[in-house]
Design a protein around this motif. Sequence first.
Motif, PDB file in Angstrom:
ATOM      1  N   LYS A  25       0.720  -1.292  -0.115  1.00 20.01           N
ATOM      2  CA  LYS A  25      -0.053  -0.106   0.076  1.00 20.01           C
ATOM      3  C   LYS A  25       0.717   1.239   0.019  1.00 20.01           C
ATOM      4  O   LYS A  25       0.633   2.132   0.752  1.00 20.01           O
ATOM      5  N   ILE A  26       1.838   1.281  -0.872  1.00 23.67           N
ATOM      6  CA  ILE A  26       2.871   2.481  -1.216  1.00 23.67           C
ATOM      7  C   ILE A  26       2.691   2.748  -2.646  1.00 23.67           C
ATOM      8  O   ILE A  26       2.716   1.895  -3.318  1.00 23.67           O
ATOM      9  N   PRO A  27       2.654   3.853  -2.980  1.00 31.25           N
ATOM     10  CA  PRO A  27       2.575   4.441  -4.186  1.00 31.25           C
ATOM     11  C   PRO A  27       3.758   4.035  -5.300  1.00 31.25           C
ATOM     12  O   PRO A  27       4.993   4.201  -4.563  1.00 31.25           O
ATOM     13  N   LYS A  28       3.644   3.330  -6.230  1.00 36.66           N
ATOM     14  CA  LYS A  28       4.725   3.359  -7.028  1.00 36.66           C
ATOM     15  C   LYS A  28       4.962   4.339  -8.134  1.00 36.66           C
ATOM     16  O   LYS A  28       4.199   5.046  -8.682  1.00 36.66           O
ATOM     17  N   MET A  74       5.597  15.139  -2.592  1.00 38.43           N
ATOM     18  CA  MET A  74       5.109  16.120  -1.746  1.00 38.43           C
ATOM     19  C   MET A  74       3.571  15.525  -1.807  1.00 38.43           C
ATOM     20  O   MET A  74       2.899  16.133  -0.641  1.00 38.43           O
ATOM     21  N   GLN A  75       2.900  14.793  -2.550  1.00 39.58           N
ATOM     22  CA  GLN A  75       1.667  14.328  -2.202  1.00 39.58           C
ATOM     23  C   GLN A  75       1.429  13.540  -1.119  1.00 39.58           C
ATOM     24  O   GLN A  75       2.202  12.920  -0.557  1.00 39.58           O
ATOM     25  N   LYS A  76       0.197  13.670  -0.496  1.00 40.49           N
ATOM     26  CA  LYS A  76      -0.182  12.872   0.769  1.00 40.49           C
ATOM     27  C   LYS A  76       0.278  11.435   0.906  1.00 40.49           C
ATOM     28  O   LYS A  76       0.406  10.869   1.759  1.00 40.49           O
ATOM     29  N   ASP A  77      -0.315  10.637  -0.341  1.00 46.17           N
ATOM     30  CA  ASP A  77       0.021   9.268  -0.445  1.00 46.17           C
ATOM     31  C   ASP A  77       1.338   8.930  -0.345  1.00 46.17           C
ATOM     32  O   ASP A  77       1.627   7.783  -0.010  1.00 46.17           O
ATOM     33  N   CYS A  78       2.220   9.744  -0.384  1.00 46.87           N
ATOM     34  CA  CYS A  78       3.874   9.267  -0.190  1.00 46.87           C
ATOM     35  C   CYS A  78       4.066   9.402   1.215  1.00 46.87           C
ATOM     36  O   CYS A  78       5.595   9.199   1.494  1.00 46.87           O
ATOM     37  N   MET A  79       3.239   9.885   2.206  1.00 40.14           N
ATOM     38  CA  MET A  79       3.697  10.150   3.613  1.00 40.14           C
ATOM     39  C   MET A  79       4.382   8.785   4.259  1.00 40.14           C
ATOM     40  O   MET A  79       5.237   8.807   5.076  1.00 40.14           O
ATOM     41  N   LYS A  80       3.581   7.925   3.786  1.00 40.17           N
ATOM     42  CA  LYS A  80       4.044   6.431   4.517  1.00 40.17           C
ATOM     43  C   LYS A  80       5.218   5.828   3.862  1.00 40.17           C
ATOM     44  O   LYS A  80       5.438   4.576   4.102  1.00 40.17           O
ATOM     45  N   GLY A  81       5.537   6.407   2.691  1.00 41.91           N
ATOM     46  CA  GLY A  81       6.604   5.614   1.893  1.00 41.91           C
ATOM     47  C   GLY A  81       6.069   5.562   0.409  1.00 41.91           C
ATOM     48  O   GLY A  81       4.988   6.154  -0.204  1.00 41.91           O
ATOM     49  N   TYR A  82       7.151   5.017  -0.334  1.00 38.38           N
ATOM     50  CA  TYR A  82       6.783   4.986  -2.010  1.00 38.38           C
ATOM     51  C   TYR A  82       8.036   4.089  -2.444  1.00 38.38           C
ATOM     52  O   TYR A  82       8.836   3.745  -1.817  1.00 38.38           O
ATOM     53  N   ILE A  83       7.607   3.993  -3.628  1.00 29.21           N
ATOM     54  CA  ILE A  83       8.769   2.944  -4.365  1.00 29.21           C
ATOM     55  C   ILE A  83       9.151   3.864  -5.768  1.00 29.21           C
ATOM     56  O   ILE A  83       8.286   4.062  -6.689  1.00 29.21           O
ATOM     57  N   LEU A  84      10.241   4.097  -5.830  1.00 26.83           N
ATOM     58  CA  LEU A  84      10.869   4.550  -7.174  1.00 26.83           C
ATOM     59  C   LEU A  84      11.322   3.345  -8.124  1.00 26.83           C
ATOM     60  O   LEU A  84      12.181   2.531  -7.874  1.00 26.83           O
ATOM     61  N   ASP A  85      10.620   3.541  -9.221  1.00 27.06           N
ATOM     62  CA  ASP A  85      10.773   2.429 -10.301  1.00 27.06           C
ATOM     63  C   ASP A  85      11.496   3.041 -11.095  1.00 27.06           C
ATOM     64  O   ASP A  85      11.166   3.707 -12.047  1.00 27.06           O
ATOM     65  N   GLY A  86      12.783   2.459 -11.234  1.00 27.23           N
ATOM     66  CA  GLY A  86      13.901   2.643 -12.243  1.00 27.23           C
ATOM     67  C   GLY A  86      14.514   3.706 -12.125  1.00 27.23           C
ATOM     68  O   GLY A  86      15.146   4.326 -13.165  1.00 27.23           O
TER      69      GLY A  86
END
Length: 229
Positions: A25-28, A74-86
């Motif tokens: 449940k983290i944004p790609k 900076m967007q809200k959905d990245c507050m708990k983490g994210y995955i940078l693809d490539g």
Amino acid sequence: MRIILIGAPNSGKGTQATFISEKYKIPKISIGDLLRKIINKKNNTKYKKIQKKINKGELINDKIIIKLLNKRLMQKDCMKGYILDGYPRTLNQAKIIQKNNFKINLVLELLVSEKNILKRALGRKIHEPSGRVYHDVYNPPLHKNKDDITGDLLITRKDDTKKIIQKRLNEFNLFQKKISQYYEKQKKYKKIKYIKINGDKNKISIQNTIKKIFNKLFFKKCALQDSNL
């Protein structure tokens, strides 16, 4: 969970990044997807030039990339983490990430043979709005050329040709060694976790490896706390 997933073009980054995103449940965040969005929205000469570079498999100016990336993170959905693809694809980009204090916890690198990369590239299909990745042989959709979730038609990217893939692969190999050395050094000084994964294995095997890594790094403390309750 702030994660970087790197690897050669068509090494399976998109497939595994989507798996991580959906399971944890983290944004790609794919630089390619960000670029395609602004190209579709802004019809001017500047963005047409970017589109031409993408179609040729060329790198985009770092200033443009970091501006897009900063705005997205900076967007809200990245507050708990994210995955940078490539991303990063060059040593300079890796240093820019550190300079901008993105606080990366983990770098995963998929190691895939050139033979398999070319095989995967020539059968790839994309659901452009979501970034979901399919393959005619290795990861086919439930219905031919249609996205499993929306039913939208899948596309073949213009840069998924043998000539362009080989060019991108040569470019990746040019920078990969320096990026690997950079993250090995970061790992040595305990600034990040840097783990290499055998990407020649099948999709499920790779996903099981990723789950084991995540359970050890991110959920070990939670499991210990639960067992003490």
